[in-house]
Motif scaffolding. Structure first.
Motif, PDB file in Angstrom:
ATOM      1  N   MET A   1       0.817  -1.295   0.001  1.00 27.07           N
ATOM      2  CA  MET A   1       0.106  -0.101   0.089  1.00 27.07           C
ATOM      3  C   MET A   1       0.678   1.224   0.011  1.00 27.07           C
ATOM      4  SD  MET A   1      -2.411   1.187   2.749  1.00 27.07           S
ATOM      5  CE  MET A   1      -1.037   2.158   3.829  1.00 27.07           C
ATOM      6  N   ARG A   2       0.568   2.113  -0.914  1.00 22.56           N
ATOM      7  CA  ARG A   2       1.366   3.392  -1.015  1.00 22.56           C
ATOM      8  C   ARG A   2       0.507   4.325   0.109  1.00 22.56           C
ATOM      9  NH1 ARG A   2       3.583   7.051  -5.441  1.00 22.56           N
ATOM     10  NH2 ARG A   2       4.597   5.285  -5.839  1.00 22.56           N
ATOM     11  N   VAL A  96       1.007   9.638 -17.599  1.00 26.49           N
ATOM     12  CA  VAL A  96       2.340   9.159 -17.439  1.00 26.49           C
ATOM     13  C   VAL A  96       2.384   7.514 -17.648  1.00 26.49           C
ATOM     14  CG1 VAL A  96       3.901   8.519 -15.432  1.00 26.49           C
ATOM     15  CG2 VAL A  96       2.491  10.865 -15.641  1.00 26.49           C
ATOM     16  N   ARG A 100       4.844   5.347 -20.001  1.00 24.78           N
ATOM     17  CA  ARG A 100       5.864   4.352 -19.683  1.00 24.78           C
ATOM     18  C   ARG A 100       5.790   3.161 -20.622  1.00 24.78           C
ATOM     19  NH1 ARG A 100       7.730   7.607 -16.482  1.00 24.78           N
ATOM     20  NH2 ARG A 100       7.783   7.471 -14.323  1.00 24.78           N
ATOM     21  N   SER A 108      10.945   1.226 -13.156  1.00 26.11           N
ATOM     22  CA  SER A 108       9.759   1.743 -13.122  1.00 26.11           C
ATOM     23  C   SER A 108       8.898   0.562 -12.720  1.00 26.11           C
ATOM     24  CB  SER A 108       9.348   2.481 -14.646  1.00 26.11           C
ATOM     25  OG  SER A 108       8.104   2.255 -14.753  1.00 26.11           O
ATOM     26  N   THR A 110       5.707   0.885 -12.957  1.00 25.31           N
ATOM     27  CA  THR A 110       4.626   0.743 -13.911  1.00 25.31           C
ATOM     28  C   THR A 110       5.170  -0.418 -15.140  1.00 25.31           C
ATOM     29  OG1 THR A 110       3.955   2.868 -13.579  1.00 25.31           O
ATOM     30  CG2 THR A 110       3.041   2.109 -15.534  1.00 25.31           C
ATOM     31  N   THR A 111       6.379  -0.047 -15.582  1.00 26.15           N
ATOM     32  CA  THR A 111       6.942  -1.013 -16.643  1.00 26.15           C
ATOM     33  C   THR A 111       6.722  -2.241 -16.268  1.00 26.15           C
ATOM     34  OG1 THR A 111       8.347   0.801 -17.129  1.00 26.15           O
ATOM     35  CG2 THR A 111       9.037  -1.415 -17.689  1.00 26.15           C
ATOM     36  N   GLU A 127      -5.824  -7.720  -5.519  1.00 27.60           N
ATOM     37  CA  GLU A 127      -5.433  -7.481  -4.144  1.00 27.60           C
ATOM     38  C   GLU A 127      -5.645  -6.255  -3.697  1.00 27.60           C
ATOM     39  OE1 GLU A 127      -1.103  -7.882  -4.327  1.00 27.60           O
ATOM     40  OE2 GLU A 127      -0.936  -6.464  -2.521  1.00 27.60           O
ATOM     41  N   GLU A 128      -5.675  -5.203  -4.391  1.00 28.39           N
ATOM     42  CA  GLU A 128      -5.917  -3.840  -3.915  1.00 28.39           C
ATOM     43  C   GLU A 128      -7.476  -3.601  -3.743  1.00 28.39           C
ATOM     44  OE1 GLU A 128      -3.576  -2.261  -3.032  1.00 28.39           O
ATOM     45  OE2 GLU A 128      -1.948  -2.866  -4.244  1.00 28.39           O
ATOM     46  N   GLU A 131      -8.214  -5.125  -0.439  1.00 31.59           N
ATOM     47  CA  GLU A 131      -7.258  -4.240   0.325  1.00 31.59           C
ATOM     48  C   GLU A 131      -8.556  -3.170   0.890  1.00 31.59           C
ATOM     49  OE1 GLU A 131      -2.775  -5.628   0.233  1.00 31.59           O
ATOM     50  OE2 GLU A 131      -3.443  -3.412  -0.369  1.00 31.59           O
ATOM     51  N   ASP A 153      -4.663   3.053  -4.925  1.00 30.33           N
ATOM     52  CA  ASP A 153      -4.003   1.943  -5.344  1.00 30.33           C
ATOM     53  C   ASP A 153      -4.975   1.208  -6.324  1.00 30.33           C
ATOM     54  OD1 ASP A 153      -1.830   2.358  -3.819  1.00 30.33           O
ATOM     55  OD2 ASP A 153      -2.244   0.721  -2.290  1.00 30.33           O
ATOM     56  N   TYR A 156      -4.893   3.541  -9.622  1.00 30.73           N
ATOM     57  CA  TYR A 156      -3.599   3.319 -10.485  1.00 30.73           C
ATOM     58  C   TYR A 156      -3.415   1.862 -11.161  1.00 30.73           C
ATOM     59  CZ  TYR A 156       1.211   2.201 -11.047  1.00 30.73           C
ATOM     60  OH  TYR A 156       2.538   1.705 -11.681  1.00 30.73           O
TER      61      TYR A 156
HETATM   62  N1  LIG Z   1       0.160   6.361  -8.599  1.00 31.54           N
HETATM   63  C1  LIG Z   1       1.177   5.309  -8.385  1.00 31.54           C
HETATM   64  C2  LIG Z   1       0.857   4.316  -7.399  1.00 31.54           C
HETATM   65  N2  LIG Z   1       0.068   4.019  -6.572  1.00 31.54           N
HETATM   66  C3  LIG Z   1       0.551   2.899  -6.206  1.00 31.54           C
HETATM   67  N3  LIG Z   1       1.899   2.408  -6.698  1.00 31.54           N
HETATM   68  C4  LIG Z   1       2.715   1.473  -6.249  1.00 31.54           C
HETATM   69  O1  LIG Z   1       1.940   0.033  -6.156  1.00 31.54           O
HETATM   70  C5  LIG Z   1       2.727  -0.577  -5.415  1.00 31.54           C
HETATM   71  C6  LIG Z   1       1.578  -1.603  -5.000  1.00 31.54           C
HETATM   72  O2  LIG Z   1       1.663  -1.577  -3.583  1.00 31.54           O
HETATM   73  P1  LIG Z   1       1.562  -2.799  -2.561  1.00 31.54           P
HETATM   74  O3  LIG Z   1       2.011  -2.197  -1.235  1.00 31.54           O
HETATM   75  O4  LIG Z   1      -0.017  -3.093  -2.537  1.00 31.54           O
HETATM   76  O5  LIG Z   1       2.147  -3.913  -3.319  1.00 31.54           O
HETATM   77  P2  LIG Z   1       3.617  -4.252  -2.916  1.00 31.54           P
HETATM   78  O6  LIG Z   1       4.553  -3.145  -2.753  1.00 31.54           O
HETATM   79  O7  LIG Z   1       4.174  -5.339  -3.689  1.00 31.54           O
HETATM   80  O8  LIG Z   1       3.637  -4.836  -1.383  1.00 31.54           O
HETATM   81  P3  LIG Z   1       3.067  -6.124  -0.875  1.00 31.54           P
HETATM   82  O9  LIG Z   1       1.988  -6.800  -2.070  1.00 31.54           O
HETATM   83  O10 LIG Z   1       4.439  -7.028  -0.875  1.00 31.54           O
HETATM   84  O11 LIG Z   1       2.446  -5.893   0.228  1.00 31.54           O
HETATM   85  C7  LIG Z   1       3.423   0.048  -4.423  1.00 31.54           C
HETATM   86  O12 LIG Z   1       4.912  -0.176  -4.744  1.00 31.54           O
HETATM   87  C8  LIG Z   1       3.077   1.485  -4.763  1.00 31.54           C
HETATM   88  O13 LIG Z   1       3.963   2.334  -4.587  1.00 31.54           O
HETATM   89  C9  LIG Z   1       2.192   3.361  -7.372  1.00 31.54           C
HETATM   90  N4  LIG Z   1       3.167   3.686  -8.255  1.00 31.54           N
HETATM   91  C10 LIG Z   1       3.149   4.523  -9.198  1.00 31.54           C
HETATM   92  N5  LIG Z   1       2.063   5.571  -9.159  1.00 31.54           N
HETATM   93  C11 LIG Z   1       2.206   6.522 -10.394  1.00 31.54           C
HETATM   94  O14 LIG Z   1       2.963   6.347 -11.482  1.00 31.54           O
HETATM   95  C12 LIG Z   1       4.087   7.088 -11.785  1.00 31.54           C
HETATM   96  C13 LIG Z   1       4.952   6.120 -12.507  1.00 31.54           C
HETATM   97  O15 LIG Z   1       5.635   5.317 -11.640  1.00 31.54           O
HETATM   98  P4  LIG Z   1       6.995   4.531 -12.021  1.00 31.54           P
HETATM   99  O16 LIG Z   1       6.569   3.828 -13.284  1.00 31.54           O
HETATM  100  O17 LIG Z   1       7.319   3.618 -10.816  1.00 31.54           O
HETATM  101  O18 LIG Z   1       8.094   5.262 -12.291  1.00 31.54           O
HETATM  102  C14 LIG Z   1       4.358   7.571 -10.418  1.00 31.54           C
HETATM  103  O19 LIG Z   1       5.027   8.655 -10.598  1.00 31.54           O
HETATM  104  C15 LIG Z   1       3.062   7.863  -9.890  1.00 31.54           C
HETATM  105  O20 LIG Z   1       2.482   8.888 -10.035  1.00 31.54           O
END
Ligand SMILES: N=c1c2ncn([C@@H]3O[C@H](COP(=O)(O)OP(=O)(O)OP(=O)(O)O)[C@@H](O)[C@H]3O)c2ncn1[C@@H]1O[C@H](COP(=O)(O)O)[C@@H](O)[C@H]1O
Length: 195
Positions: A1-2, A96, A100, A108, A110-111, A127-128, A131, A153, A156
Motif C-alpha cells: 500500500m502506498r 504518465v 511508460r 519503473s 509501471t513498466t 489484491e488492492e 484491501e 492503489d 492506479y
Molecule cells: N500512482 C502510483 C502508484 N500507486 C501505487 N503504486 C505502487 O503500487 C505498489 C503496490 O503497492 P502494495 O504495497 O500493495 O504492493 P507491494 O509493494 O508489492 O507490497 P506487498 O504486495 O508485498 O504488500 C507500490 O509499490 C506502490 O508504490 C504506484 N506507483 C506509481 N504511481 C504513479 O505512477 C507514476 C510512475 O511510476 P513508475 O512507473 O514507478 O515510475 C508515479 O510517478 C506515480 O504518479
C-alpha cells in the motif's frame, strides 16, 4: 500500500466560493443601508444574512466555466454532468502510464506491471480491491484515510490495465458520462431478457 502523503485530496473540482461574493455584496449593502446608495432593501438583507451565516455554497469550476443551463450545481453534491474532456489528475496519471508503455524506463514499477501482463496487473487489482474493502471495515479517521490510500492503489492499477489493453481514460470517462443520470435499476430493467 502506498502511504497517503496529504490530508487533502484535490479532485480537480475547483471551487468558486460564493461566500466571498456574498461578503462583498453584504458589505456593499451595509454601506447602502446606511443611506449612501439607492439599493433595494430585500436583496441587501439576504446578502447580509448570507454573509453573516457564512452560507456554504459553492459552484464546481467546470460548471461556472461552462454554458450548461440544466445543472443544479449550486447545491453541494448535486449531480453535475461531467465532460469527457475534463483534465484531471487521473488523466495526467494515465498520460504518465501511457508514456511508460511507449518509453519504458529501466527503473519503473509501471513498466514491471506492464511486462507482467494481465496476470500480474489483474492480480494486483484483485489484491488492492480486497484491501480497500478491508479498509472500509476500519473505524474512524484512520479507517477513512486507509480507504483513500487503497482506493488510489486500485485506480492506479486499473489505469495500468487500461493502458495495457489500449483503452484510453477518455473512453472510460465517455462511458461514465453516457450513463450519467441513468439509474442502475432502470438500466437493468431495460435490458433484454437473458436466454
Ligand atoms: N500512482 C502510483 C502508484 N500507486 C501505487 N503504486 C505502487 O503500487 C505498489 C503496490 O503497492 P502494495 O504495497 O500493495 O504492493 P507491494 O509493494 O508489492 O507490497 P506487498 O504486495 O508485498 O504488500 C507500490 O509499490 C506502490 O508504490 C504506484 N506507483 C506509481 N504511481 C504513479 O505512477 C507514476 C510512475 O511510476 P513508475 O512507473 O514507478 O515510475 C508515479 O510517478 C506515480 O504518479
Amino acid at each position: 500500500m502506498r502511504q497517503a502523503t496529504s490530508d487533502r485530496t484535490d479532485c480537480g473540482f475547483g471551487q468558486l466560493d460564493l461566500g466571498y461574493l456574498s461578503t462583498s455584496a453584504g458589505i456593499a449593502c451595509l454601506i447602502d443601508l446606511s443611506g449612501i446608495g439607492g439599493m433595494s432593501p430585500l436583496p441587501c438583507l439576504a446578502a447580509i444574512a448570507i454573509m453573516l451565516l457564512g452560507f456554504p455554497v459553492s459552484i464546481p469550476q467546470n460548471f461556472a466555466a461552462s454554458n450548461e443551463t440544466n445543472v443544479t450545481a449550486t447545491l453541494p453534491n448535486a449531480p453535475v454532468s461531467p465532460s469527457a474532456t475534463d483534465s484531471s489528475v487521473v488523466s495526467r496519471l494515465m498520460a504518465v502510464i501511457e508514456d511508460r508503455k511507449r518509453n519504458p524506463p529501466a527503473k519503473s514499477y509501471t513498466t514491471t506491471l506492464l511486462q507482467g501482463g494481465v496476470v500480474k496487473i489483474g492480480g494486483k487489482i484483485q489484491e488492492e480491491a480486497r484491501e480497500v474493502v478491508e479498509a472500509a471495515y476500519e473505524q474512524g479517521e484512520p479507517g477513512r484515510k486507509h480507504v483513500i490510500a487503497e482506493a488510489a492503489d486500485v485506480v492506479y492499477h486499473l489505469l495500468v490495465l487500461l493502458a495495457l489493453q489500449e483503452v484510453s481514460w477518455a473512453e472510460v470517462e465517455a462511458e461514465i458520462a453516457r450513463r450519467f443520470g441513468m439509474s442502475g435499476l432502470d438500466e437493468k430493467m431495460a435490458r433484454p431478457p437473458k436466454g
